[in-house]
Design a protein around this motif. Structure first.
Motif, PDB file in Angstrom:
ATOM      1  N   GLN A 161     -38.063  -8.672  55.086  1.00 17.86           N
ATOM      2  CA  GLN A 161     -37.399  -9.697  54.281  1.00 17.86           C
ATOM      3  C   GLN A 161     -35.985  -9.870  54.801  1.00 17.86           C
ATOM      4  O   GLN A 161     -35.144  -9.012  54.669  1.00 17.86           O
ATOM      5  CB  GLN A 161     -37.354  -9.285  52.810  1.00 17.86           C
ATOM      6  CG  GLN A 161     -36.748 -10.377  51.939  1.00 17.86           C
ATOM      7  CD  GLN A 161     -36.857 -10.040  50.468  1.00 17.86           C
ATOM      8  OE1 GLN A 161     -37.194  -8.931  50.111  1.00 17.86           O
ATOM      9  NE2 GLN A 161     -36.562 -10.999  49.628  1.00 17.86           N
ATOM     10  N   THR A 162     -35.744 -10.983  55.436  1.00 16.11           N
ATOM     11  CA  THR A 162     -34.448 -11.148  56.082  1.00 16.11           C
ATOM     12  C   THR A 162     -33.797 -12.454  55.694  1.00 16.11           C
ATOM     13  O   THR A 162     -34.356 -13.255  54.964  1.00 16.11           O
ATOM     14  CB  THR A 162     -34.585 -11.108  57.605  1.00 16.11           C
ATOM     15  OG1 THR A 162     -35.549 -12.074  57.968  1.00 16.11           O
ATOM     16  CG2 THR A 162     -34.999  -9.754  58.091  1.00 16.11           C
ATOM     17  N   ILE A 163     -32.649 -12.620  56.261  1.00 17.95           N
ATOM     18  CA  ILE A 163     -31.829 -13.788  55.997  1.00 17.95           C
ATOM     19  C   ILE A 163     -32.637 -15.065  56.146  1.00 17.95           C
ATOM     20  O   ILE A 163     -33.352 -15.254  57.112  1.00 17.95           O
ATOM     21  CB  ILE A 163     -30.675 -13.812  57.009  1.00 17.95           C
ATOM     22  CG1 ILE A 163     -29.865 -12.533  56.853  1.00 17.95           C
ATOM     23  CG2 ILE A 163     -29.809 -15.024  56.832  1.00 17.95           C
ATOM     24  CD1 ILE A 163     -29.243 -12.078  58.118  1.00 17.95           C
ATOM     25  N   GLY A 164     -32.475 -15.924  55.181  1.00 18.36           N
ATOM     26  CA  GLY A 164     -33.107 -17.231  55.303  1.00 18.36           C
ATOM     27  C   GLY A 164     -34.545 -17.253  54.837  1.00 18.36           C
ATOM     28  O   GLY A 164     -35.117 -18.302  54.667  1.00 18.36           O
ATOM     29  N   LEU A 165     -35.120 -16.097  54.635  1.00 14.97           N
ATOM     30  CA  LEU A 165     -36.500 -16.073  54.166  1.00 14.97           C
ATOM     31  C   LEU A 165     -36.499 -15.717  52.686  1.00 14.97           C
ATOM     32  O   LEU A 165     -36.052 -14.646  52.319  1.00 14.97           O
ATOM     33  CB  LEU A 165     -37.318 -15.034  54.920  1.00 14.97           C
ATOM     34  CG  LEU A 165     -37.506 -15.267  56.408  1.00 14.97           C
ATOM     35  CD1 LEU A 165     -38.097 -14.026  57.057  1.00 14.97           C
ATOM     36  CD2 LEU A 165     -38.407 -16.449  56.640  1.00 14.97           C
ATOM     37  N   THR A 166     -36.980 -16.606  51.875  1.00 20.39           N
ATOM     38  CA  THR A 166     -37.028 -16.272  50.456  1.00 20.39           C
ATOM     39  C   THR A 166     -38.133 -15.277  50.193  1.00 20.39           C
ATOM     40  O   THR A 166     -38.050 -14.458  49.308  1.00 20.39           O
ATOM     41  CB  THR A 166     -37.261 -17.513  49.584  1.00 20.39           C
ATOM     42  OG1 THR A 166     -37.820 -18.510  50.378  1.00 20.39           O
ATOM     43  CG2 THR A 166     -35.998 -17.954  48.916  1.00 20.39           C
ATOM     44  N   SER A 224     -36.957 -14.476  41.766  1.00 19.23           N
ATOM     45  CA  SER A 224     -37.206 -15.162  43.038  1.00 19.23           C
ATOM     46  C   SER A 224     -36.283 -14.680  44.147  1.00 19.23           C
ATOM     47  O   SER A 224     -35.063 -14.768  44.032  1.00 19.23           O
ATOM     48  CB  SER A 224     -37.028 -16.671  42.850  1.00 19.23           C
ATOM     49  OG  SER A 224     -37.180 -17.326  44.084  1.00 19.23           O
ATOM     50  N   GLY A 225     -36.856 -14.162  45.210  1.00 17.72           N
ATOM     51  CA  GLY A 225     -36.085 -13.738  46.371  1.00 17.72           C
ATOM     52  C   GLY A 225     -35.323 -12.447  46.190  1.00 17.72           C
ATOM     53  O   GLY A 225     -34.641 -11.994  47.097  1.00 17.72           O
TER      54      GLY A 225
END
Lengths: 1045, 562
Positions: free
Chosen positions: B79-84, B290-291
């Motif tokens: 789970q990284t930056i930009g990926l919800t 969420s996220g």
């Protein structure tokens, strides 16, 4: 419009003198074409200085002193006529339009008008009847194939498809390449094309190059479409009503195999009733179980044979288009009012779209030297459609024996219910259609108003304001669905049947507005044989956008689609955009004896999107037109040649290319950004991550330098018309968003780098082989050849990916045509044979990308045929595009992985030797021709696997060439003699029309219509040449009844 | 002649227009004033509208560091930056787990591609590279903006440790890569590659530099404490910094053990503060929203809205790893009952087997202890949407120390450290989402019982191991069990370095429980396994001049490999 301008022209330049004569002749001058009176016609008594001018009703009165007198009727744009007076006292004259059209006055840049004779750049005017003969709902589709150098591509299907309109191919690597759209002298967003009522259009003038359009400013480097809407006509009330019905069908399916049903086992054709893959045994017609048993043990059976469900799933769409327009006018002003309602049901079940337009155009002479005109248009459209996508793919991921269309009733039929639906990996499409939906409303308002003050006959001062706004709101939603416990525990089913649908709602709204203000001063002066026209102007433009959206996932109460009905907190987004431009520009036209014309333009722009140091930029242009047939007496004697015009233009146009309103970063891209990291904020604490884009601090505009030269010719009293144009452009200092290696810490780099060039030619030839009182046959062809190249890119940026994919994609590469397709190819030996593994027989793909030729057509050929016999008119339009390749994204998964495609049965699903292959013989370390090593599996073990098949992009690249029959129309005009009896019907026409009727493709293209481009949204859509899995394009048939009162 | 005449006419006209006609003068003045006025005087103000109303255009170390630490932890599960939503395709743990025999394809799903064939292409797992560099950019920003600033000293040191952690992961999958020239943005968009051994040396130096800085600033500043999702919740400000020092020390120990004699390390001694004595876990405040969920939970168990994640049910454990629980190789019902949904009864499959015999995955996955997103045991691997994400397991720390003691890199008693490692593994698995050991569970007692039950096996009973090879095998095998589906990449690195746990490369002779090799594998290497990942396609496309060529995924080993 034409007549209005003509009258103004006459009023300004013709000294009106009527001298007393012995008796008075009266009459009306009308136009043969539309039977309407022509005001401002000069009526002259031959051999004398005396004459008269027709009034607003086309009426004139002139005194003559002899029965031998001859009257000469002349008017710009019409062939002059002479009539002997004889003894009659009433002489009515019908003037024939001057088809040589050299004197035709058209609207050119900046709302100004000019005769075609004086224009030094290529232009094509498409009149209303040519545009809307086939009753397109969208203006762009009505232009297809009709103008040399104009390329229009549909981007996706659906009930209201979008179109990409490009002139002379692409110049800007990553910036906007779409033609500028000008509506009634106001620049408007391209989106207006899709919401304009085509019936409202009087004409569309296409200015192919930057030279012609330079005065419109920075967006003009892509050429322009100048759209003029209909205006009321003086002296007559006319009401027109029209009704069209059009049937839409999915056209151009890929070629599918109809031999094998469900199954997925390597090497063995074992039937699996719940499979999506079609690698089972051959169809034998024997009933078999499909899907898994239900919880109660019942199971559905169906004959194991090909059904047409993949085709029958699609509906026949129906478009109903109703039009009403009213036009009137007097000497003080004109009025045009129109309304249109279009109701569309699409090819995807339950997709609905409707659109309503109203338009008010008017003009008024307020004072003797002060006039005003306005054009207001309101359009609204409403979509009610599913948000679920990939139905096309889903059809292909269903075995041919699956009776999809019998499984509509998912609420009551346990086998149609998502839990019981036979396909274990793809859900029931009818359920998707019902459960995932959206409603979208778009309201558009477009208005322009101008005020023209002419304090003296040699000066006009014009102020013009334009306004364009769009208001959108939409709601998309899905309802809760829970799969039953029984199916969740079945190990056979895919993840989707194990994952309950929790439901959700997204609400969004968008507002965009553009305001333009323009002030123009125009001065005219005649000195001996010279005419001078100087225009100086100032211009302001502001674009503003705001969007908001919020969404929730997980509903509390089923069936209630509201943001507050959720088990979770909503998420929300906001974005804003504001950009301003201002400009001053000037135009100087000099004409000598009406056969030599020189035009010079200059413009300076200031654009807010650039830094203060770089935001001012200047660009000049000029063009020349020469009519030797008028200038050189010797040529006048050459009877076959009606006229000849030679033209040349040179220009420089700047383009600020940092993105626009569609990319809200546009105005703000010069500063690096920080965003909240994934999941942040947590516990009330924010956390930033650096944006992934590097921005060069000194972004300057890119400049397009263009040169064009051409000629227009007419022979044999207009029976043959020809035009030829050669052009050459260079776009320097391109502003590019280059993808960079992630190891630099970033993924993209916005900088000035690179140059593209284009050269090509555009030819038009129109020929009238038959022209009798009853028959007219016209054949017209247009051909354009494109050669667009990337000359250079900045060192360190070897290529620019235009399509945001890492595999096969559309790229800009230095020294290559622009754009080119790149993808993985087969590993080949030095002799070009495909290298296969010595044991498995499998080929492999390269890890680097190879170039597969240009992605945009090099040649476009359009041919129009029109035949008129008495009241019957038939037209046909065909178009060829050639010299390019496409990557068919539908290939790897939808066709090969699924086993639906025709290619997968090329060897009847048996092991085979890869044609023209070799393997490495370890003993000799040489490549040996492979004649006997078959691939180890002729079924899914080969066709569905990335390494040897689906990841080798070369397999899915085909020629993009095609021939299309775009339009055929057949119309019948009822004779006036019949209509006259009805007293009130002036004209009646009934027509049948078809669009996008047939396509002819090379054999290797078993995929889809190459014209449709999947890549409409990424990187400003320049990444052409890529087909996706969107709903295929449609074919349309319809009929229209049109009545004029 | 014509020219001259023309010029004359134009001049005359302009003069005429501009000056001669009195009655129009006012209009001209008005017009030109308008033009000039619009274009010049108000120009600046009218056009200065570029202040970004949508995104921040500046940041601070205290905003970037906590995000960077969280993002580093998230790389384990992707789970990284930009990926919800978390994405297993960019997960170090997930990649390593399938390579090293923790998980296999489940039955009923096709299209596995390179995961079972080992026929990697340059797009396979490229997100590991891309996301790591993305995170590293944020870390580098903190380093660059805190260097030499006294009030940001701890930020600087913490960022250096995170950089070492991130690049060690990258080197272990790719070998040589851009390091010294990387992360420089416009200054180097085609960064040169450094030797993997040089990078290892530099990473150990980063750890040393961080330790020096932390020792000079032994009390966490309040700004740092609130920006530290790793140790910020420590009871005291000095304990927090001590833990950072221990973390840096342990990371350096891993680098030195793995790099061995092939790297010319600057300093092979360790700070007296010692090594990690607690699981290093990151929790910025994961919550069921969420996220914001725990990345493992989000990627493989349930969405925030409570829907099972589709991918989870497509995978099953292998018979190879199950053999360490079900008695085939070792007996370990206690840990099997917290790691696997149905304990040792959980269906398994040998990697690459796509026949009907392939075990099927369970919902939401075969490692989940519970029945729904609201009904679960909060134990084992998937502890809850709010659980912390592990960054460095205490068990790993003990097994590294045991190996260090065995090989003389560090001091200590290998046997004690080995046993502590096993206990630490039990303890981590028994921890619930709050980090506390679940009531009724006793890690020490269960670990002792486990070792007693397997007393005849030297891989569980260190005392039986004879010679350094068996002793190392015991340590690495127990580490393999401890890292099961938590740090698949670390287990894969250790397997490639040491060859443990023992796996039979002859898959025709081996039973599924004896080998980690895919039966669909096409590797030409002696061990029938891949040696490494290929450089991502973005490097070939955008950094072609520097990316090493001639890399073979089966034979081009990472420098520390056997």
């Amino acid at each position: 419009m034409k007549k209005l301008l003509q009258s103004l022209f006459i009023l300004m330049f013709v000294a009106v003198t009527a001298m007393a004569q012995d008796r008075t002749i009266t009459g009306t001058v009308t136009s043969v074409e539309d039977k309407l009176p022509i005001p401002g016609v000069s009526v002259r008594l031959k051999g004398t200085q005396s004459g008269a001018v027709t009034d607003a009703g086309g009426k004139y009165a002139i005194r003559v002193n002899s029965n031998n007198a001859v009257l000469e009727f002349s008017f710009v744009g019409y062939t002059a006529q002479s009539k002997a007076v004889g003894s009659s006292s009433t002489i009515n004259v019908a003037l024939v339009g001057d088809a040589t059209s050299l004197n035709e006055v058209i609207v050119v840049a900046a709302g100004l008008t000019a005769s075609k004779r004086s224009l030094g750049t290529v232009n094509t005017t498409i009149k209303s009847d040519q545009l809307i003969g086939a009753k397109p709902v969208n203006v762009a589709s009505g232009l297809l194939g009709k103008v040399a150098g104009l390329q229009i591509n549909g981007t996706g299907g659906g009930t209201n498809p979008n179109f990409r309109v490009v002139l002379r191919g692409q110049r800007s690597l990553t910036g906007n390449n779409e033609a500028l759209v000008v509506l009634d002298a106001v620049i408007v967003p391209n989106a207006v094309l899709g919401n304009l009522n085509p019936e409202d259009i009087e004409s569309v003038t296409v200015l192919n190059g930057a030279s012609g359009a330079a005065l419109y400013g920075s967006d003009a480097s892509n050429g322009a479409l100048i759209i003029t809407t209909k205006k009321g006509k003086q002296g007559k009330l006319e009401i027109k009503a029209q009704q069209s019905l059009t049937v839409e069908q999915v056209a151009f399916f890929p070629k599918l195999q109809e031999q094998f049903g469900g199954g997925s086992d390597n090497d063995l054709k074992i039937y699996l009733g719940y499979e999506n893959q079609q690698y089972g045994p051959a169809f034998d017609g024997v009933p078999r179980e499909i899907g898994l048993p239900l919880a109660d043990g019942t199971v559905k059976t169906s004959p194991y044979q090909w059904g047409n469900d993949k085709y029958d799933f699609w509906d026949n769409g129906l478009t109903s288009q109703s039009d009403l327009s009213l036009s009137s006018g007097d000497e003080k002003g004109t009025l045009f009012i129109s309304g249109q309602y279009v109701d569309v049901s699409g090819t995807l079940p339950k997709d609905r779209f409707n659109k309503a337009n109203v338009r008010f155009n008017g003009s008024r002479n307020l004072l003797k030297n002060l006039s005003t005109s306005f054009a207001l248009s309101y359009a609204q459209n409403r979509y009610d459609q599913t948000t679920s996508t990939g139905f096309y793919d889903q059809m292909l991921q269903s075995p041919g024996n699956l009776p999809i269309t019998s499984l509509k009733d998912w609420k009551n039929d346990p086998f149609a219910d998502p839990s019981g639906y036979p396909n274990a990996y793809y859900t029931n499409p009818y359920f998707s259609i019902d459960n995932f939906r959206e409603k979208v409303r778009n309201d558009y308002f477009t208005g322009s108003w101008d005020l023209k003050y002419s304090p003296a006959k040699w000066v006009d001062l014009t102020y013009r304001v334009g306004f364009n706004t769009r208001n959108t709101s939409g709601k998309s939603y899905s309802d809760i669905y829970k799969f039953n416990d029984y199916i969740k525990t079945r190990p056979e089913v895919g993840a989707y049947k194990k994952t309950d649908i929790v439901g959700g709602v997204t609400d969004n709204s968008l507002y965009t507005a553009r305001i333009t203000n323009e002030f123009q001063a125009s001065f005219k002066k005649t000195v001996n044989d010279f005419n001078f026209n100087l225009v100086a102007a100032a211009f302001l433009r502001q674009d503003r956008t705001k969007s908001l959206d919020a969404s929730v996932s997980g509903l509390v109460q089923p069936g209630l689609f509201n943001l507050n009905n959720s088990t979770n907190t909503p998420t929300a987004n906001e974005s804003n955009y504001l950009a301003r431009q201002q400009a001053v520009y000037g135009l100087l036209n000099i004409s000598y004896k009406n056969y030599l014309f020189l035009s010079a333009t200059a413009r300076n722009d200031w654009d807010s999107r650039l830094s203060a140091a770089n935001r001012s930029f200047f660009y000049p242009g000029g063009n020349i037109s020469f009519v030797p047939t008028d200038a050189i007496p010797a040529m006048k004697s050459f009877k076959a040649l009606d006229y000849m015009k030679i033209r040349a233009g040179l220009s420089k146009v700047g383009l600020v290319n940092v993105g626009g309103a569609s990319n809200t970063l546009g105005a703000y891209r010069l500063d690096a950004t920080f965003n909240q990291g994934s999941g942040y904020p947590y516990n009330g604490l924010g956390g930033f991550t650096l944006g992934n884009s590097i921005v060069s601090p000194n972004i300057t505009p890119e400049f397009t330098y263009s040169f064009e030269v051409g000629t227009d010719l007419s022979f044999f009293k207009d029976r043959i018309n020809a035009a030829f144009t050669y052009y050459k452009t260079k776009t320097k200092n391109q502003t590019v968003t280059a993808a960079v290696a992630n190891s630099s810490g970033y993924t993209s780099y916005l900088l000035n780098a690179g140059q593209t060039s284009s050269k090509g030619f555009e030819t038009t030839l129109a020929f009238v082989p038959v022209k009798t009182s009853n028959w007219t046959v016209t054949v017209a062809g247009n051909y354009a050849h494109y050669n667009n190249m990337v000359d250079e890119l900045l060192a360190g940026i070897p290529s620019i990916n235009l399509s945001n994919t890492t595999n096969a994609g559309s790229y800009g590469i230095a020294g290559q045509p622009f754009p080119v397709l790149q993808g993985r190819s087969y590993n080949r030996d030095p002799q070009g044979r495909i290298i296969v593994d010595r044991t498995t027989g499998y080929p492999s793909g390269t890890s680097t990308l190879n170039i597969f030729g240009n992605a945009a057509p090099k040649d476009i050929f359009g041919i129009n045929l029109s035949a008129t016999f008495k009241g019957i008119t038939m037209t046909a339009l065909a178009e060829y595009r050639g010299g390019y390749s496409v990557y068919n994204g539908i290939g790897p998964s939808s066709l090969d992985f699924s086993g639906a495609g025709i290619n997968t049965v090329a060897y009847n699903r048996e092991r085979f030797v890869i044609p023209n292959s070799s393997y490495l013989d370890p003993a000799t370390n040489t490549y040996v021709q492979n004649t006997n090593i078959t691939i180890k599996d002729g079924g899914p073990g080969y066709w569905t696997i990335g390494g040897p098949r689906t990841n080798i992009d070369e397999n899915y690249i085909t020629s993009g060439n095609f021939w299309k029959i775009r339009e055929i129309t057949l119309a019948y005009d009822f004779p006036k003699s019949i209509l006259a009896k009805s007293k009130f019907i002036q004209a009646a026409r009934i027509s049948a029309q078809g669009r996008n009727l047939f396509i002819f493709l090379p054999k290797t293209n078993v995929y889809t219509d190459p014209e449709y481009n999947s890549n409409s949204t990424t990187n400003s859509g320049n990444g052409v040449g890529l087909n996706g899995t969107q709903t295929p394009p449609s074919r349309y048939y319809g009929a229209t009844l049109s009545l004029t009162f | 002649m014509v020219h001259k005449r023309l010029l004359h006419v134009i001049m005359a006209l302009l003069y005429h227009l501009l000056f001669k006609i009195e009655i129009m003068k006012k209009i001209y003045i008005l017009f030109f004033a308008a033009v000039v006025g619009v274009s010049l005087s108000s120009c600046k103000k009218y056009l200065d509208v570029n202040v970004n109303p949508n995104q921040a255009t500046s940041g601070t170390p205290e905003l970037v560091l906590p995000q960077a630490i969280t993002a580093v932890a998230n790389l384990t599960w992707g789970q990284t930056i930009g990926l919800t939503n978390a994405n297993t395709s960019s997960s170090f743990n997930f990649y390593g787990s399938q390579a090293v025999g923790y998980l296999a394809n489940g039955g009923g799903v096709s299209g596995w591609g390179a995961i079972i064939s080992y026929d990697y292409s340059s797009t396979d797992q490229q997100a590991l590279w891309n996301n790591s560099y993305d995170v590293a950019t944020d870390i580098q920003y903190v380093i660059d903006n805190t260097e030499g600033k006294a009030n940001y000293a701890q930020f600087n040191a913490a960022a250096k440790v995170m950089k070492a952690y991130t690049f060690q992961r990258l080197v272990d999958q790719y070998g040589d890569l851009p390091y010294s020239q990387a992360l420089k943005g416009a200054a180097s968009v085609t960064p040169a590659y450094d030797k993997a051994t040089d990078i290892y040396k530099a990473l150990a130096d980063l750890c040393d530099a961080a330790i020096v800085t932390f020792k000079a600033n032994p009390t966490a500043a309040s700004l740092f404490k609130s920006s530290d999702p790793l140790f910020g919740s420590s009871s005291t400000t000095t304990l927090e910094i001590t833990r950072w020092i221990k973390f840096a020390n342990t990371l350096k120990l891993r680098l030195i053990l793995r790099g061995g004699s092939k790297v010319a390390f600057t300093n092979k001694t360790f700070d007296a503060a010692g090594f990690l004595d607690e699981d290093a876990t990151v929790n910025p405040g994961y919550v069921k929203s969420s996220g914001k969920q725990n990345p493992a939970w989000n990627a493989f168990a349930y969405s925030f809205a409570g829907a099972a994640v589709g991918a989870g049910a497509q995978y099953v454990p292998t018979p190879f790893i199950m053999g360490f629980y079900n008695g085939t190789k070792l007996t370990d019902p206690a840990r099997a009952n917290v790691v696997y949904k149905s304990g040792t009864a959980t269906a398994t499959n040998q990697l690459g087997n796509q026949l009907a015999t392939a075990g099927r995955g369970l919902v939401p996955n075969s490692w989940f202890r519970g029945t729904s997103s609201t009904s679960y045991e909060s134990i084992g691997i998937f502890k809850g949407p709010d659980a912390a994400a592990p960054l460095f397991l205490l068990a790993d720390s003990y097994f590294l120390q045991a190996e260090g003691a065995l090989t003389g890199v560090t001091t200590g008693t290998p046997l004690t450290l080995f046993n502590s490692g096993i206990q630490a593994s039990f303890r981590y698995l028994y921890k619930n989402s709050t980090g506390a050991v679940t009531a009724g569970k006793d890690p020490v007692a269960d670990a002792t019982a486990y070792q007693a039950a397997n007393a005849t096996k030297y891989i569980a009973n260190y005392g039986l191991a004879v010679g350094q090879a068996q002793q190392l095998e015991a340590i690495i095998t127990q580490k393999y069990i401890a890292l099961n589906f938590l740090f698949g990449d670390e287990a894969w690195n250790e397997y490639r370095r040491t060859g443990y746990p023992a796996s039979n490369s002859d898959i025709n002779a081996a039973t599924p429980a004896q080998t980690i090799v895919s039966i669909a594998g096409v590797s030409t290497a002696a061990d029938k396994l891949p040696a490494r990942l290929l450089y991502p396609s973005t490097e070939f496309t955008y950094n072609a001049a520097n990316v090493p060529t001639g890399i073979n995924k089966y034979t081009s080993k990472i420098f520390w490999a056997r």
